[in-house]
Design an enzyme around this catalytic site. Structure first.
Site, short mmCIF file in Angstrom:
data_model
loop_
_atom_site.label_atom_id
_atom_site.label_comp_id
_atom_site.label_asym_id
_atom_site.label_seq_id
_atom_site.Cartn_x
_atom_site.Cartn_y
_atom_site.Cartn_z
N ARG A 266 0.88 -1.17 0.00
CA ARG A 266 0.00 0.00 0.00
C ARG A 266 0.91 1.21 0.00
O ARG A 266 1.47 1.56 1.04
CB ARG A 266 -0.89 -0.03 1.25
CG ARG A 266 -2.09 0.89 1.17
CD ARG A 266 -2.76 1.04 2.53
NE ARG A 266 -2.06 2.00 3.36
CZ ARG A 266 -2.13 2.05 4.70
NH1 ARG A 266 -2.86 1.16 5.36
NH2 ARG A 266 -1.48 2.97 5.37
N HIS A 270 -3.87 4.93 4.17
CA HIS A 270 -5.04 4.06 4.04
C HIS A 270 -6.11 4.69 3.15
O HIS A 270 -6.65 4.04 2.26
CB HIS A 270 -5.62 3.76 5.43
CG HIS A 270 -6.95 3.08 5.38
ND1 HIS A 270 -7.09 1.74 5.08
CD2 HIS A 270 -8.21 3.57 5.55
CE1 HIS A 270 -8.39 1.43 5.09
NE2 HIS A 270 -9.08 2.51 5.36
N TYR A 279 2.39 6.38 11.78
CA TYR A 279 2.70 4.99 12.12
C TYR A 279 3.68 4.31 11.16
O TYR A 279 4.01 3.15 11.33
CB TYR A 279 1.40 4.15 12.24
CG TYR A 279 0.52 4.16 11.00
CD1 TYR A 279 0.73 3.24 9.96
CD2 TYR A 279 -0.49 5.09 10.85
CE1 TYR A 279 -0.06 3.26 8.82
CE2 TYR A 279 -1.29 5.12 9.71
CZ TYR A 279 -1.07 4.21 8.70
OH TYR A 279 -1.85 4.23 7.57
#
Ligand SMILES: Cc1ncc(C[n+]2csc(CCOP(=O)(O)OP(=O)(O)O)c2C)c(N)n1
Length: 348
Positions: A266, A270, A279
């Site tokens: 990815r 998100h 993160y």
């Protein structure tokens, strides 16, 4: 200066779908097929990137990306009989739905919530793809809910004696949901003509895989349900195609369900509402970006002589022109009337 063919853009928006016979599916994709796969990846990527810009400009409300997943998705889509098999997708399946016949105009009508959006008439969130002419079924936002539905469609096809295969896609985080386990149990017991594709990008929003499950490979879960589990490099179009082809052919031949894990990355946060810097370290993000499947596939096709620098430039220019055309079309389209909110929700 290269010229782009406006007829080509129109053709891409024509919703033309072919359903090649299973016999026509080659073990290795033909050069024409490889070029088409590459075109789909470029078209998906350029549309995806534009959606991020449109969100930052405040012109659309939300975007969730497939960047980094495209190689796996074209591999799976090109192993399906387009317009014949069923797909229950998930929100990252942009390249997959484009490969199966959705146009950029269709996708952007959904992003703008405009009338004519084939997914929901502007009533669903963006990226919740549905497209009846290609047998792409509507999905809900709670993750994994498409799995029992996909198992139901596969069971119906089996009871009817048909040979259509149902493919459904989810992320690895969604395999923690009860719906995943219930659907796979049912699929194993009834030997359903189903392929469950897990696009494993190692994150469920900010939760890394080691906090989602205590196993190395998602495909290991298949054994618990008596179905086949396969894990492949989803950054490799060839590996994804070969694994999907085998799984789909087995399902069509009555040999049951496969849990196909395609290991992807990815590259984006998100969604447009997420900040992955909270993160993921800059080093990790750079490492993920370096695995981008698009330049990798381009290099392979250049080495094989399928692409040349000139055809690459032409494909880029066509993709950009198509994005511009779709943007103009969707932004100019009317909003649905207010009464449209009340129905039709159920078939009558
Ligand atoms: C049942 C449910 N719980 C939580 C959410 C919120 N949510 C949306 S996407 C997502 C992450 C899913 O991760 P994964 O399945 O790995 O897919 P990815 O987004 O990484 O592709 C979560 C938790 C949801 N939509 N549905």
């Amino acid at each position: 200066m290269l010229e782009f063919d406006t007829a080509d853009v129109r053709n891409r928006n024509s919703h033309a779908l072919e359903a090649p016979s299973p016999a026509a599916l080659p073990a290795t994709p033909s050069p024409e097929c490889l070029r088409e796969m590459y075109e789909v990846m470029v078209r998906s990527r350029r549309l995806d990137e534009r959606c991020w810009l449109l969100h930052r400009q405040g012109r659309i409300g939300f975007h969730i990306s497939g960047i980094g997943h495209e190689a796996a998705q074209v591999g799976v889509a090109f192993a399906m009989r387009r317009g014949y098999d069923f797909l229950h997708p998930y929100y990252r399946d942009l390249a997959m739905v484009i490969a199966l016949g959705m146009s950029m105009r269709d996708v952007l009508l959904g992003s703008f919530g405009k009338q004519g959006d084939p997914s929901s008439g502007g009533r669903q969130m963006p990226n919740h793809y549905c497209y009846k002419p290609a047998n792409i079924l509507s999905i809900s936002s709670p993750v994994s809910t498409q799995l029992p539905q996909a198992a139901g469609v596969a069971l119906a096809e089996k009871l009817k004696g048909g040979d259509r295969v149902t493919v459904t896609c989810i992320g690895e985080g969604a395999t923690s949901e009860g719906d995943f386990h219930e659907a796979l149990d049912w699929a194993g017991v009834h030997k359903l003509p189903l392929v469950v594709v897990v696009e494993n990008n190692e994150y469920a929003i900010s939760v890394p895989m080691r906090l989602q499950m205590a196993i190395e490979r998602v495909a290991d879960r298949a054994a618990a349900y008596g179905i086949r589990g396969v894990s492949v490099d989803g950054l490799d179009v060839f590996a994804s195609y070969a694994a999907a082809k085998e799984a789909i052919e087995r399902a069509r031949a009555g040999e049951g369900t496969t849990l196909l894990e395609v290991r992807v990355v990815r590259i984006t946060p998100h969604s447009s509402d997420d900040n992955d810097s909270t993160y993921r370290s800059p080093e990790e993000k750079a490492h993920v970006r370096a695995q981008d499947p698009l330049p990798r596939f381009q290099k392979q096709l250049l080495e094989m002589g399928v692409l040349t620098p000139a055809t690459i430039a032409e494909i880029e220019q066509c993709a950009q022109a198509e994005v511009n055309d779709a943007l103009h079309y969707a932004e100019s389209a009317p909003y649905p009337p207010v009464t449209w909110a009340m129905g039709p929700v159920f078939a009558e």
